[in-house]
Design a protein around this motif. Structure first.
Motif, PDB file in Angstrom:
ATOM      1  N   LEU A 272     -52.893 -14.608  13.266  1.00  0.00           N
ATOM      2  CA  LEU A 272     -54.119 -14.108  13.900  1.00  0.00           C
ATOM      3  C   LEU A 272     -54.912 -13.233  12.937  1.00  0.00           C
ATOM      4  CD1 LEU A 272     -55.984 -13.762  16.321  1.00  0.00           C
ATOM      5  CD2 LEU A 272     -54.458 -11.939  17.133  1.00  0.00           C
ATOM      6  N   LYS A 273     -54.225 -12.358  12.218  1.00  0.00           N
ATOM      7  CA  LYS A 273     -54.904 -11.499  11.231  1.00  0.00           C
ATOM      8  C   LYS A 273     -55.584 -12.354  10.167  1.00  0.00           C
ATOM      9  CE  LYS A 273     -55.848  -7.750   8.822  1.00  0.00           C
ATOM     10  NZ  LYS A 273     -57.271  -7.628   8.628  1.00  0.00           N
ATOM     11  N   GLU A 274     -54.896 -13.370   9.674  1.00  0.00           N
ATOM     12  CA  GLU A 274     -55.485 -14.254   8.662  1.00  0.00           C
ATOM     13  C   GLU A 274     -56.709 -14.987   9.218  1.00  0.00           C
ATOM     14  OE1 GLU A 274     -52.440 -16.869   7.213  1.00  0.00           O
ATOM     15  OE2 GLU A 274     -51.410 -15.271   6.138  1.00  0.00           O
ATOM     16  N   CYS A 275     -56.620 -15.484  10.446  1.00  0.00           N
ATOM     17  CA  CYS A 275     -57.747 -16.203  11.055  1.00  0.00           C
ATOM     18  C   CYS A 275     -58.943 -15.277  11.242  1.00  0.00           C
ATOM     19  CB  CYS A 275     -57.339 -16.805  12.398  1.00  0.00           C
ATOM     20  SG  CYS A 275     -56.248 -18.238  12.250  1.00  0.00           S
ATOM     21  N   GLU A 276     -58.698 -14.067  11.733  1.00  0.00           N
ATOM     22  CA  GLU A 276     -59.803 -13.129  11.928  1.00  0.00           C
ATOM     23  C   GLU A 276     -60.439 -12.748  10.595  1.00  0.00           C
ATOM     24  OE1 GLU A 276     -58.095 -10.102  14.446  1.00  0.00           O
ATOM     25  OE2 GLU A 276     -58.637 -11.236  16.246  1.00  0.00           O
ATOM     26  N   ASP A 277     -59.629 -12.582   9.549  1.00  0.00           N
ATOM     27  CA  ASP A 277     -60.176 -12.295   8.216  1.00  0.00           C
ATOM     28  C   ASP A 277     -61.025 -13.460   7.719  1.00  0.00           C
ATOM     29  OD1 ASP A 277     -58.930  -9.827   8.195  1.00  0.00           O
ATOM     30  OD2 ASP A 277     -57.345 -10.412   6.790  1.00  0.00           O
ATOM     31  N   GLU A 278     -60.545 -14.680   7.899  1.00  0.00           N
ATOM     32  CA  GLU A 278     -61.299 -15.869   7.470  1.00  0.00           C
ATOM     33  C   GLU A 278     -62.634 -15.958   8.209  1.00  0.00           C
ATOM     34  OE1 GLU A 278     -60.912 -18.295   5.226  1.00  0.00           O
ATOM     35  OE2 GLU A 278     -58.947 -17.755   4.479  1.00  0.00           O
ATOM     36  N   LEU A 279     -62.596 -15.731   9.515  1.00  0.00           N
ATOM     37  CA  LEU A 279     -63.826 -15.796  10.306  1.00  0.00           C
ATOM     38  C   LEU A 279     -64.810 -14.704   9.886  1.00  0.00           C
ATOM     39  CD1 LEU A 279     -62.249 -16.555  13.787  1.00  0.00           C
ATOM     40  CD2 LEU A 279     -63.644 -18.115  12.404  1.00  0.00           C
ATOM     41  N   ARG A 280     -64.305 -13.514   9.618  1.00  0.00           N
ATOM     42  CA  ARG A 280     -65.150 -12.402   9.172  1.00  0.00           C
ATOM     43  C   ARG A 280     -65.759 -12.708   7.803  1.00  0.00           C
ATOM     44  NH1 ARG A 280     -62.498  -8.908  11.372  1.00  0.00           N
ATOM     45  NH2 ARG A 280     -60.737  -8.792   9.967  1.00  0.00           N
ATOM     46  N   ASN A 281     -64.953 -13.256   6.899  1.00  0.00           N
ATOM     47  CA  ASN A 281     -65.451 -13.619   5.566  1.00  0.00           C
ATOM     48  C   ASN A 281     -66.492 -14.727   5.647  1.00  0.00           C
ATOM     49  OD1 ASN A 281     -63.760 -11.722   4.411  1.00  0.00           O
ATOM     50  ND2 ASN A 281     -62.165 -13.199   3.916  1.00  0.00           N
ATOM     51  N   ALA A 282     -66.267 -15.707   6.517  1.00  0.00           N
ATOM     52  CA  ALA A 282     -67.236 -16.803   6.678  1.00  0.00           C
ATOM     53  C   ALA A 282     -68.545 -16.269   7.241  1.00  0.00           C
ATOM     54  CB  ALA A 282     -66.658 -17.879   7.594  1.00  0.00           C
ATOM     55  N   LYS A 283     -68.460 -15.349   8.191  1.00  0.00           N
ATOM     56  CA  LYS A 283     -69.671 -14.760   8.765  1.00  0.00           C
ATOM     57  C   LYS A 283     -70.424 -13.962   7.705  1.00  0.00           C
ATOM     58  CE  LYS A 283     -71.355 -11.836  12.490  1.00  0.00           C
ATOM     59  NZ  LYS A 283     -71.014 -10.989  13.625  1.00  0.00           N
ATOM     60  N   ALA A 284     -69.696 -13.204   6.893  1.00  0.00           N
ATOM     61  CA  ALA A 284     -70.332 -12.421   5.824  1.00  0.00           C
ATOM     62  C   ALA A 284     -70.994 -13.356   4.811  1.00  0.00           C
ATOM     63  CB  ALA A 284     -69.299 -11.527   5.135  1.00  0.00           C
ATOM     64  N   ALA A 285     -70.343 -14.472   4.507  1.00  0.00           N
ATOM     65  CA  ALA A 285     -70.917 -15.430   3.549  1.00  0.00           C
ATOM     66  C   ALA A 285     -72.193 -16.056   4.108  1.00  0.00           C
ATOM     67  CB  ALA A 285     -69.892 -16.515   3.213  1.00  0.00           C
ATOM     68  N   ARG A 286     -72.182 -16.388   5.407  1.00  0.00           N
ATOM     69  CA  ARG A 286     -73.392 -16.948   6.028  1.00  0.00           C
ATOM     70  C   ARG A 286     -74.519 -15.932   6.026  1.00  0.00           C
ATOM     71  NH1 ARG A 286     -69.694 -18.888   9.672  1.00  0.00           N
ATOM     72  NH2 ARG A 286     -70.243 -17.321  11.214  1.00  0.00           N
ATOM     73  N   THR A 287     -74.171 -14.669   6.321  1.00  0.00           N
ATOM     74  CA  THR A 287     -75.184 -13.609   6.331  1.00  0.00           C
ATOM     75  C   THR A 287     -75.775 -13.434   4.941  1.00  0.00           C
ATOM     76  OG1 THR A 287     -74.059 -12.493   8.145  1.00  0.00           O
ATOM     77  CG2 THR A 287     -75.579 -11.167   6.845  1.00  0.00           C
ATOM     78  N   THR A 288     -74.931 -13.421   3.915  1.00  0.00           N
ATOM     79  CA  THR A 288     -75.391 -13.285   2.535  1.00  0.00           C
ATOM     80  C   THR A 288     -76.252 -14.476   2.144  1.00  0.00           C
ATOM     81  OG1 THR A 288     -73.436 -12.005   1.951  1.00  0.00           O
ATOM     82  CG2 THR A 288     -74.637 -13.039   0.140  1.00  0.00           C
ATOM     83  N   MET A 289     -75.804 -15.680   2.486  1.00  0.00           N
ATOM     84  CA  MET A 289     -76.564 -16.876   2.152  1.00  0.00           C
ATOM     85  C   MET A 289     -77.929 -16.847   2.849  1.00  0.00           C
ATOM     86  SD  MET A 289     -75.470 -20.874   2.620  1.00  0.00           S
ATOM     87  CE  MET A 289     -75.506 -20.792   4.401  1.00  0.00           C
TER      88      MET A 289
END
Length: 115
Positions: free
Chosen positions: A82-99
């Motif tokens: 769960l921690k890994e999934c939440e980190d992945e989702l947070r990183n993907a959201k940050a990448a979309r925001t940056t993009m």
């Protein structure tokens, strides 16, 4: 060695060994499960939501089989996943925001240059 440490070690061995080899990367596996579930039901669960369902399943099983080590081992493993999934989702959201930010800045600069 305490029972807690023994169970944690088994959870580590399972999630980094046999199960990881059998099912692949836990985040990708749970993304696939979420996609299949969402297609079947019209819901929009994430990989993290699917892991929470697995945790709920283990907790329900603990209610009827409180002495079964497997439920505790899997619960520990799912907590890590769960921690890994939440980190992945947070990183993907940050990448979309940056993009999106880069694209917006580019479009603004482009519009200013063409006027």
């Amino acid at each position: 060695m305490s029972k807690r440490v023994e169970l944690l070690q088994e959870a580590i061995e399972l999630t980094s060994g046999d199960r990881n080899r059998d099912y692949g990367d836990p985040y990708e596996n749970h993304c696939t499960i979420a996609c299949i579930f969402n297609a079947m039901t019209g819901h929009s669960l994430t990989a993290a939501d699917i892991v929470k369902v697995h945790i709920a399943t283990k907790m329900a099983r603990m209610r009827t089989s409180p002495g079964k080590d497997d439920n505790y081992i899997d619960l520990m493993a799912y907590a890590g996943i769960l921690k890994e999934c939440e980190d992945e989702l947070r990183n993907a959201k940050a990448a979309r925001t940056t993009m999106w930010s880069v694209l917006t800045s580019f479009l603004r600069a482009t519009r200013g240059a063409t006027r």
